[in-house]
Motif scaffolding. Sequence first.
Motif, PDB file in Angstrom:
ATOM      1  N   ARG A 116       0.818  -1.205   0.000  1.00 55.22           N
ATOM      2  CA  ARG A 116       0.000   0.000   0.000  1.00 55.22           C
ATOM      3  C   ARG A 116       0.855   1.259   0.000  1.00 55.22           C
ATOM      4  N   SER A 117       1.896   1.308   0.851  1.00 57.23           N
ATOM      5  CA  SER A 117       2.788   2.452   0.868  1.00 57.23           C
ATOM      6  C   SER A 117       4.119   2.037   1.464  1.00 57.23           C
ATOM      7  N   CYS A 118       5.174   2.707   1.019  1.00 53.35           N
ATOM      8  CA  CYS A 118       6.519   2.395   1.483  1.00 53.35           C
ATOM      9  C   CYS A 118       7.243   3.679   1.863  1.00 53.35           C
ATOM     10  N   THR A 119       8.098   3.570   2.863  1.00 56.64           N
ATOM     11  CA  THR A 119       8.939   4.684   3.276  1.00 56.64           C
ATOM     12  C   THR A 119      10.390   4.242   3.197  1.00 56.64           C
ATOM     13  N   VAL A 120      11.223   5.024   2.519  1.00 60.99           N
ATOM     14  CA  VAL A 120      12.644   4.711   2.372  1.00 60.99           C
ATOM     15  C   VAL A 120      13.458   5.735   3.152  1.00 60.99           C
ATOM     16  N   SER A 121      14.407   5.244   3.963  1.00 56.33           N
ATOM     17  CA  SER A 121      15.246   6.132   4.775  1.00 56.33           C
ATOM     18  C   SER A 121      16.705   5.702   4.668  1.00 56.33           C
ATOM     19  N   ARG A 122      17.604   6.671   4.742  1.00 55.38           N
ATOM     20  CA  ARG A 122      19.045   6.383   4.753  1.00 55.38           C
ATOM     21  C   ARG A 122      19.417   5.897   6.143  1.00 55.38           C
ATOM     22  N   LEU A 123      20.059   4.732   6.225  1.00 59.33           N
ATOM     23  CA  LEU A 123      20.420   4.154   7.512  1.00 59.33           C
ATOM     24  C   LEU A 123      21.448   5.037   8.209  1.00 59.33           C
ATOM     25  N   ASN A 124      21.196   5.327   9.480  1.00 62.67           N
ATOM     26  CA  ASN A 124      22.094   6.198  10.238  1.00 62.67           C
ATOM     27  C   ASN A 124      22.277   5.627  11.642  1.00 62.67           C
ATOM     28  N   PRO A 125      23.529   5.257  12.021  1.00 64.41           N
ATOM     29  CA  PRO A 125      24.761   5.400  11.231  1.00 64.41           C
ATOM     30  C   PRO A 125      24.865   4.314  10.167  1.00 64.41           C
ATOM     31  N   GLN A 126      25.727   4.537   9.184  1.00 61.72           N
ATOM     32  CA  GLN A 126      25.967   3.557   8.138  1.00 61.72           C
ATOM     33  C   GLN A 126      26.772   2.378   8.699  1.00 61.72           C
ATOM     34  N   PRO A 127      26.569   1.166   8.154  1.00 64.97           N
ATOM     35  CA  PRO A 127      27.323   0.000   8.631  1.00 64.97           C
ATOM     36  C   PRO A 127      28.822   0.182   8.405  1.00 64.97           C
ATOM     37  N   PRO A 128      29.640  -0.495   9.193  1.00 64.26           N
ATOM     38  CA  PRO A 128      31.096  -0.361   9.019  1.00 64.26           C
ATOM     39  C   PRO A 128      31.556  -0.994   7.712  1.00 64.26           C
ATOM     40  N   ALA A 129      32.718  -0.575   7.250  1.00 67.39           N
ATOM     41  CA  ALA A 129      33.302  -1.149   6.037  1.00 67.39           C
ATOM     42  C   ALA A 129      33.482  -2.649   6.223  1.00 67.39           C
ATOM     43  N   GLY A 130      33.231  -3.397   5.169  1.00 69.92           N
ATOM     44  CA  GLY A 130      33.374  -4.841   5.233  1.00 69.92           C
ATOM     45  C   GLY A 130      32.087  -5.558   5.585  1.00 69.92           C
ATOM     46  N   SER A 131      31.049  -4.819   6.008  1.00 71.96           N
ATOM     47  CA  SER A 131      29.769  -5.446   6.318  1.00 71.96           C
ATOM     48  C   SER A 131      29.174  -6.053   5.053  1.00 71.96           C
ATOM     49  N   ALA A 132      28.548  -7.226   5.198  1.00 71.87           N
ATOM     50  CA  ALA A 132      28.008  -7.933   4.035  1.00 71.87           C
ATOM     51  C   ALA A 132      26.955  -7.119   3.302  1.00 71.87           C
ATOM     52  N   VAL A 133      26.278  -6.206   4.016  1.00 73.00           N
ATOM     53  CA  VAL A 133      25.207  -5.446   3.387  1.00 73.00           C
ATOM     54  C   VAL A 133      25.734  -4.489   2.316  1.00 73.00           C
ATOM     55  N   TRP A 134      27.058  -4.179   2.364  1.00 68.86           N
ATOM     56  CA  TRP A 134      27.640  -3.307   1.341  1.00 68.86           C
ATOM     57  C   TRP A 134      27.796  -4.027   0.003  1.00 68.86           C
ATOM     58  N   LYS A 135      27.719  -5.348   0.012  1.00 67.71           N
ATOM     59  CA  LYS A 135      27.810  -6.152  -1.212  1.00 67.71           C
ATOM     60  C   LYS A 135      29.057  -5.815  -2.031  1.00 67.71           C
ATOM     61  N   GLY A 136      30.182  -5.677  -1.331  1.00 75.04           N
ATOM     62  CA  GLY A 136      31.443  -5.427  -2.013  1.00 75.04           C
ATOM     63  C   GLY A 136      31.759  -3.958  -2.215  1.00 75.04           C
ATOM     64  N   HIS A 137      30.800  -3.086  -1.969  1.00 72.77           N
ATOM     65  CA  HIS A 137      31.047  -1.650  -2.109  1.00 72.77           C
ATOM     66  C   HIS A 137      31.681  -1.109  -0.829  1.00 72.77           C
ATOM     67  N   LYS A 138      32.222   0.084  -0.924  1.00 72.98           N
ATOM     68  CA  LYS A 138      32.865   0.711   0.213  1.00 72.98           C
ATOM     69  C   LYS A 138      32.022   1.897   0.693  1.00 72.98           C
ATOM     70  N   PRO A 139      32.107   2.221   1.992  1.00 70.85           N
ATOM     71  CA  PRO A 139      31.404   3.410   2.479  1.00 70.85           C
ATOM     72  C   PRO A 139      31.776   4.634   1.657  1.00 70.85           C
ATOM     73  N   GLY A 140      30.785   5.394   1.256  1.00 74.27           N
ATOM     74  CA  GLY A 140      31.000   6.536   0.383  1.00 74.27           C
ATOM     75  C   GLY A 140      30.659   6.221  -1.057  1.00 74.27           C
ATOM     76  N   ASP A 141      30.683   4.922  -1.397  1.00 73.21           N
ATOM     77  CA  ASP A 141      30.259   4.470  -2.723  1.00 73.21           C
ATOM     78  C   ASP A 141      28.785   4.094  -2.622  1.00 73.21           C
ATOM     79  N   GLY A 142      27.919   5.072  -2.808  1.00 72.32           N
ATOM     80  CA  GLY A 142      26.503   4.854  -2.557  1.00 72.32           C
ATOM     81  C   GLY A 142      26.244   4.863  -1.061  1.00 72.32           C
ATOM     82  N   ALA A 143      25.138   4.268  -0.630  1.00 73.44           N
ATOM     83  CA  ALA A 143      24.795   4.244   0.790  1.00 73.44           C
ATOM     84  C   ALA A 143      23.855   3.080   1.065  1.00 73.44           C
ATOM     85  N   ILE A 144      23.666   2.799   2.361  1.00 70.80           N
ATOM     86  CA  ILE A 144      22.754   1.744   2.795  1.00 70.80           C
ATOM     87  C   ILE A 144      21.435   2.391   3.223  1.00 70.80           C
ATOM     88  N   TYR A 145      20.332   1.833   2.733  1.00 69.69           N
ATOM     89  CA  TYR A 145      18.995   2.371   3.013  1.00 69.69           C
ATOM     90  C   TYR A 145      18.106   1.291   3.618  1.00 69.69           C
TER      91      TYR A 145
END
Length: 292
Positions: A72-101
Amino acid sequence: MLKRLALAVAGGAVFGAALPATAHADGNGLCGGTDSWVSVCATDPGSPASNGSEARHKPAPKGSKGGKPKVRSCTVSRLNPQPPAGSAVWKGHKPGDGAIYTRSCIFDASTAASTLGVPLPLQTFWSATPPAATGPDPAQLAQQAVDKMQLKGPDIVSPSATGRWAVGVPVWMHVGKSATTYGPNSATASAGAVTVTATAKVSKIKWAMGDGSTVTCTGAGTPYQKAYGKRTSPDCGHTYAQTSATESGKEFKVNATSTWTVKWTGGGQSGELTEVRESQVEVSVGELQALG
């Protein structure tokens, strides 16, 4: 081969189960082809679409009619704080290369009333750019606001069941005015950052007098006073030409149907709704008795 994996806990045991091969991710965290709510739809590790994660499975609510509930409806938010480097949720990307939502959604009642407002499990995902959120429908929020008003049928003051009514004598119809029976009546409804305000007021009342006659009045009517004598109502009246002696119970069943006009605004939109409510009273109409 594409697979869907599910984890469930029952009696302290953890086990895996394969979901139908026709299941697919629809972009809202929902797997089509199943009656399940999922936060991630994953493929086997090593397959072209794999992200190395598993789909977490939760049974559909009791009473579900099956099929795929609609978000019916969705809300998207930027995760704060962002996960640390190396976290699986980054899927190989590094902090600063996009973001986690995170994405939070709720269902409508397209499959069963029990799903209305039920939250979809929270999703956490990587995106190169801020994704768009699917906002609530302001028109749906307007209807929710109307439901809060608890609108009712007309509060019939005249004609009354205890009154004495006679053939040839004008009846002055009028109704009481309150927020729930005549208006104005206002309420709000919100979802996420969207708030809708609705205001309702009776725009007309159609009277079915029980003798086959109908009268439509655009106001509440004028209360009768003895000083008016046998004058007719200036805005909402009727004169019976026959008695109610042949009717069931020897009374006319008078129906008053109010049309509510609802104007709403919010979420950058505005609109108008119509609601209808009804009330009834039974009146006895006789002949005038001449005094000897």
